[in-house]
Design a protein around this motif. Structure first.
Motif, PDB file in Angstrom:
ATOM      1  N   ALA A 253       1.742   1.313  -5.831  1.00 27.75           N
ATOM      2  CA  ALA A 253       0.368   0.859  -6.026  1.00 27.75           C
ATOM      3  C   ALA A 253      -0.445   1.830  -6.857  1.00 27.75           C
ATOM      4  O   ALA A 253      -1.435   1.443  -7.500  1.00 27.75           O
ATOM      5  CB  ALA A 253      -0.304   0.644  -4.660  1.00 27.75           C
ATOM      6  N   ALA A 254      -0.069   3.121  -6.857  1.00 31.98           N
ATOM      7  CA  ALA A 254      -0.799   4.144  -7.597  1.00 31.98           C
ATOM      8  C   ALA A 254       0.029   5.415  -7.587  1.00 31.98           C
ATOM      9  O   ALA A 254       1.039   5.514  -6.866  1.00 31.98           O
ATOM     10  CB  ALA A 254      -2.166   4.392  -6.971  1.00 31.98           C
ATOM     11  N   GLY A 255      -0.401   6.416  -8.379  1.00 34.23           N
ATOM     12  CA  GLY A 255       0.318   7.679  -8.436  1.00 34.23           C
ATOM     13  C   GLY A 255      -0.616   8.864  -8.534  1.00 34.23           C
ATOM     14  O   GLY A 255      -1.685   8.780  -9.142  1.00 34.23           O
ATOM     15  N   VAL A 256      -0.202   9.976  -7.923  1.00 35.72           N
ATOM     16  CA  VAL A 256      -0.938  11.243  -7.986  1.00 35.72           C
ATOM     17  C   VAL A 256      -0.024  12.285  -8.619  1.00 35.72           C
ATOM     18  O   VAL A 256       0.972  12.702  -8.017  1.00 35.72           O
ATOM     19  CB  VAL A 256      -1.400  11.709  -6.586  1.00 35.72           C
ATOM     20  N   ASP A 257      -0.357  12.691  -9.849  1.00 32.19           N
ATOM     21  CA  ASP A 257       0.438  13.621 -10.639  1.00 32.19           C
ATOM     22  C   ASP A 257      -0.256  14.983 -10.616  1.00 32.19           C
ATOM     23  O   ASP A 257      -1.338  15.152 -11.181  1.00 32.19           O
ATOM     24  CB  ASP A 257       0.549  13.084 -12.072  1.00 32.19           C
ATOM     25  N   ILE A 258       0.369  15.964  -9.951  1.00 34.51           N
ATOM     26  CA  ILE A 258      -0.208  17.297  -9.810  1.00 34.51           C
ATOM     27  C   ILE A 258       0.553  18.254 -10.724  1.00 34.51           C
ATOM     28  O   ILE A 258       1.717  18.572 -10.488  1.00 34.51           O
ATOM     29  CB  ILE A 258      -0.123  17.771  -8.345  1.00 34.51           C
ATOM     30  N   PHE A 259      -0.097  18.690 -11.803  1.00 31.09           N
ATOM     31  CA  PHE A 259       0.487  19.540 -12.862  1.00 31.09           C
ATOM     32  C   PHE A 259       1.930  19.169 -13.163  1.00 31.09           C
ATOM     33  O   PHE A 259       2.830  20.009 -13.178  1.00 31.09           O
ATOM     34  CB  PHE A 259       0.336  21.042 -12.548  1.00 31.09           C
ATOM     35  N   GLY A 260       2.127  17.895 -13.492  1.00 29.96           N
ATOM     36  CA  GLY A 260       3.469  17.392 -13.762  1.00 29.96           C
ATOM     37  C   GLY A 260       3.819  17.393 -15.245  1.00 29.96           C
ATOM     38  O   GLY A 260       2.954  17.239 -16.112  1.00 29.96           O
TER      39      GLY A 260
ATOM     40  N   LEU B 209      -6.711   7.736  -3.223  1.00 28.19           N
ATOM     41  CA  LEU B 209      -5.815   6.866  -2.456  1.00 28.19           C
ATOM     42  C   LEU B 209      -6.580   5.823  -1.671  1.00 28.19           C
ATOM     43  O   LEU B 209      -6.155   4.652  -1.584  1.00 28.19           O
ATOM     44  CB  LEU B 209      -4.948   7.726  -1.522  1.00 28.19           C
ATOM     45  N   ASP B 210      -7.695   6.216  -1.077  1.00 28.47           N
ATOM     46  CA  ASP B 210      -8.502   5.247  -0.333  1.00 28.47           C
ATOM     47  C   ASP B 210      -9.039   4.150  -1.242  1.00 28.47           C
ATOM     48  O   ASP B 210      -9.166   2.990  -0.837  1.00 28.47           O
ATOM     49  CB  ASP B 210      -9.666   5.947   0.368  1.00 28.47           C
ATOM     50  N   LYS B 211      -9.347   4.506  -2.479  1.00 24.41           N
ATOM     51  CA  LYS B 211      -9.925   3.534  -3.416  1.00 24.41           C
ATOM     52  C   LYS B 211      -8.887   2.569  -3.971  1.00 24.41           C
ATOM     53  O   LYS B 211      -9.146   1.355  -4.101  1.00 24.41           O
ATOM     54  CB  LYS B 211     -10.604   4.276  -4.562  1.00 24.41           C
ATOM     55  N   TYR B 212      -7.684   3.099  -4.255  1.00 24.86           N
ATOM     56  CA  TYR B 212      -6.719   2.281  -4.990  1.00 24.86           C
ATOM     57  C   TYR B 212      -5.479   1.864  -4.185  1.00 24.86           C
ATOM     58  O   TYR B 212      -4.710   1.016  -4.646  1.00 24.86           O
ATOM     59  CB  TYR B 212      -6.261   3.020  -6.252  1.00 24.86           C
ATOM     60  N   VAL B 213      -5.271   2.452  -3.001  1.00 27.20           N
ATOM     61  CA  VAL B 213      -4.069   2.131  -2.226  1.00 27.20           C
ATOM     62  C   VAL B 213      -4.415   1.463  -0.910  1.00 27.20           C
ATOM     63  O   VAL B 213      -3.909   0.379  -0.593  1.00 27.20           O
ATOM     64  CB  VAL B 213      -3.231   3.407  -1.977  1.00 27.20           C
ATOM     65  N   ARG B 214      -5.272   2.074  -0.125  1.00 28.30           N
ATOM     66  CA  ARG B 214      -5.638   1.497   1.169  1.00 28.30           C
ATOM     67  C   ARG B 214      -6.460   0.227   0.953  1.00 28.30           C
ATOM     68  O   ARG B 214      -7.385   0.205   0.149  1.00 28.30           O
ATOM     69  CB  ARG B 214      -6.446   2.513   1.983  1.00 28.30           C
ATOM     70  N   LYS B 215      -6.118  -0.816   1.688  1.00 27.49           N
ATOM     71  CA  LYS B 215      -6.826  -2.097   1.520  1.00 27.49           C
ATOM     72  C   LYS B 215      -7.299  -2.611   2.860  1.00 27.49           C
ATOM     73  O   LYS B 215      -6.786  -2.258   3.898  1.00 27.49           O
ATOM     74  CB  LYS B 215      -5.889  -3.132   0.873  1.00 27.49           C
TER      75      LYS B 215
ATOM     76  N   GLN C 275       0.833  -1.203   0.000  1.00 29.43           N
ATOM     77  CA  GLN C 275       0.000   0.000   0.000  1.00 29.43           C
ATOM     78  C   GLN C 275       0.871   1.258   0.000  1.00 29.43           C
ATOM     79  O   GLN C 275       0.706   2.155   0.814  1.00 29.43           O
ATOM     80  CB  GLN C 275      -0.929  -0.001   1.214  1.00 29.43           C
ATOM     81  N   VAL C 276       1.818   1.323  -0.943  1.00 33.16           N
ATOM     82  CA  VAL C 276       2.724   2.468  -1.034  1.00 33.16           C
ATOM     83  C   VAL C 276       2.502   3.147  -2.381  1.00 33.16           C
ATOM     84  O   VAL C 276       2.638   2.525  -3.439  1.00 33.16           O
ATOM     85  CB  VAL C 276       4.188   2.037  -0.879  1.00 33.16           C
TER      86      VAL C 276
END
Length: 641
Positions: A517-524, A635-641, A492-493
């Protein structure tokens, strides 16, 4: 007022222990039933405060107020804050673009402020009179202008403007009464105006040579002639013009000529002699004097935290102040009579609040309470500094926030947070974004991969023309280090970042598809070829340094294409959240549009949030809340399990 393009990079790849990974995967996710949790709206109902420009007139002429910025209404505006206590008095009422207060006028209640067009970074300088009349002093569709300084007599103020040439900033002198103006320095040599002496005579210019090498020049504005080189040297040496002494006889300079870190020297204009001023085992971030020179303020960037010294030059001793909470002092501003200072105090768990202090007694008074009173500060988390190994034994500094209640029996999901730049630094201090995620159970590791500033020039330049390679592997190594902690759920990282950090996020998913597990791209950045070809024209003076560090698109386009995630989206198989500002002049919206379309074509979940009234970052509270809710939901949907 030097602007520097920064870079980031460090190599590191660590293998997680299979046995630990299996044990952690079977354990429950972290929760903290004893600690209250708060919404994004509650965190961003915290008010952000800041003081007017350094070197300007922060105190009103009658000494009763200080000029501050506040987003109390949801949009930053200028306010007069009574030093005797009381609510801030609004001076501007923008509901769209953020207002940045600059200065009071020396003898009346007029103020100067800057404002751009909804995040497009084309800032203009405005004057506001006490009857609420506002005048744009620097009109023009493509003009970018900013305040430079006041003359010592208060009759003139100086402005930088690219009205003549979009890629060059001239220096313009404005009459403080009539606003009549004239050009005092026409910038045709690829310089950046850096500092102006109090008497208005001497102008220091910065000229980039490479990303590791620059020169400072001196211009006598009263005697036409070519700029004079102030910093003759051999090899790669970086210089910064901090400020002039109040008597205009010397300039304070930062340089890494004698070691890894930037130290401060005093350069005498008449003799040319250089005298050591501040030497330390960290970068000297700034040095300046009070109007008369009695007090000297300096700051060290000490392991991602500012250590500030307020020195009484008449005694050689630091000024002792009482009535202060624990935290970092910043934004020091002097009254004209030097009897009072205004400043901010902040910490990991407390946003910046404005204080004033009597320099005679040292007694400080708090004027604001920024943190939302609905939030218990004890529920927030103080950061710690950790280091983990990168490639070649390079140690990577990082700022770690561990959620309350996380343990081997109560595992936490985690995020590797990547700073912007390239060449920025993740620093300690209050972040509503970070504290909200930590408050909801996520560990956050703010990694300072190689190429980050603040850790010496060798470390800073380890990633030159190696971006998306060693520095990216440092971020992957940060994820591995988190998985080795017995209180982190190893499956879960996630990875997350803005600007250059957004690029690293997308690159991590493309080139290391099993690392997160997933990524958050903020104006990258997603396409370095286009980004480097389309950088705003006002970056003209910094273009040489940027291209030296990143590579010139005319000659390095093949490498730029190789490291750009947009051209390698077939490798992305993990969920992605993309956040973009419609008006972003640095990372064009088309880059995010194309990335989202390509990853969705892989059948991979992609959430896409676009803000029509933002640029390269957030200036509006409602947008920050919307984005923060999107981060946590994703993140809750795709990372936290």
């Amino acid at each position: 007022m030097r602007t520097t393009a920064c870079l980031i990079s460090v190599m590191a790849l660590m293998a997680a222990l299979p046995a630990a990974a299996m044990a952690q995967a079977a354990a429950p996710a972290a929760t903290s039933p004893a600690a209250p949790t708060y919404t994004a709206a509650q965190f961003f109902d915290t008010v952000s405060y800041g003081l007017g420009y350094g070197g300007a007139k922060a105190f009103s002429p009658d000494g009763k107020s200080v000029l501050i910025r506040s987003d109390k209404t949801g949009v930053f505006n200028a306010y007069a804050l009574p030093i005797a206590g009381g609510d801030p008095i609004p001076l501007t009422t923008s509901t769209t673009s953020a207002v940045n207060p600059v200065s009071y006028f020396p003898s009346d209640a007029r103020i100067l402020f800057t404002q751009d067009g909804g995040g497009d970074e084309l800032s203009h300088l405005f004057v506001r009179t006490p009857d609420d009349a506002i005048t744009d002093l620097t009109p023009g569709d493509k003009v970018k202008a900013d305040f430079l300084s006041w003359s010592q007599d208060g009759k003139t103020f100086f402005v930088t403007s690219n009205a003549r040439d979009a890629s060059a900033f001239d220096v313009i002198a404005y009459d403080a009464t009539t606003y009549a103006h004239r050009t005092v320095f026409e910038n045709t040599g690829g310089f950046s105006p850096a500092a102006l002496s109090p008497d208005g005579r001497w102008l220091v210019l910065d000229k980039a040579l490479t990303s590791a090498n620059n020169d400072l020049y001196l211009v006598d504005l009263t005697a036409p002639g070519e700029p004079k080189l102030l910093t003759p040297h051999e090899g790669n040496v970086a210089y910064t013009a901090f400020d002039f002494t109040p008597d205009s006889k010397a300039v304070l300079i930062g340089t890494d000529q004698n070691g890894e870190f930037q130290q401060a020297i005093r350069h005498d204009l008449a003799s040319g002699a250089n005298t050591p001023l501040i030497q330390a085992d960290w970068d000297v971030s700034f040095v300046f004097y009070s109007p008369s020179g009695r007090y000297r303020v300096s700051g060290l960037n000490a392991d991602a935290k500012t250590e500030l010294t307020l020195l009484d030059a008449t005694t050689g001793q630091p000024v002792a102040m009482t009535g202060l909470p624990d935290g970092d002092i910043g934004n020091v501003r002097f009254s004209e009579d030097e009897k009072t200072i205004a400043f901010t105090v902040s910490s990991d768990t407390s946003p910046a609040d404005v204080f004033v202090a009597d320099l005679t007694t040292g007694r400080a008074t708090r004027l604001t309470h920024a943190l939302n009173p609905a939030i218990d500060e004890n529920a927030l988390v103080e950061a710690t500094i950790v280091r983990y190994p990168g490639e070649g034994g390079v140690m990577i500094p990082a700022v770690l926030y561990k959620p309350k209640g996380a343990s081997a029996a109560n595992l936490a999901p985690a995020i590797v947070l990547v700073h912007g730049g390239p060449g920025g630094q993740t620093r300690r201090g209050y972040s509503a974004m970070v504290q909200h995620l930590v408050n909801h159970g996520y560990a956050v590791l703010g990694a300072n991969n190689r190429g980050s500033s603040g850790y010496g020039k060798t470390f800073f330049h380890l990633d030159d023309k190696k971006h998306g390679e060693a520095d990216l592997r440092d971020i992957v190594a940060g994820g591995d280090w988190l998985r080795e902690q017995d209180w982190v759920a190893d499956d879960q990282v996630a990875v997350m970042g803005g600007s250059y950090g957004g690029y690293i996020t997308a690159a991590a998913l493309a080139f290391h598809p099993d690392a997160f597990a997933a990524g958050v791209d903020i104006f990258g950045v997603t396409n370095w070829v286009r980004t480097l070809e389309s950088i705003p024209p006002w970056w003209g003076a910094q273009r040489i340094a940027l291209y030296d560090e990143m590579g010139d698109p005319a000659t390095d386009a093949e490498r730029h294409r190789r490291i750009s995630p947009l051209f390698h989206t077939e490798g992305i198989n993990k969920p992605l959240l993309v956040v973009q500002g419609e008006n972003d002049p640095r990372v064009l919206k088309v880059e995010s549009d194309e990335l989202v379309a390509a990853v969705r074509a892989n059948g991979v979940p992609v959430d896409y949030v676009v803000f029509p009234n933002e640029g390269h970052g957030f200036t509006r509270r409602d947008n920050r809340i919307t984005a923060q809710d999107a981060y946590l939901t994703f993140l809750d949907k795709y990372v936290r399990k």
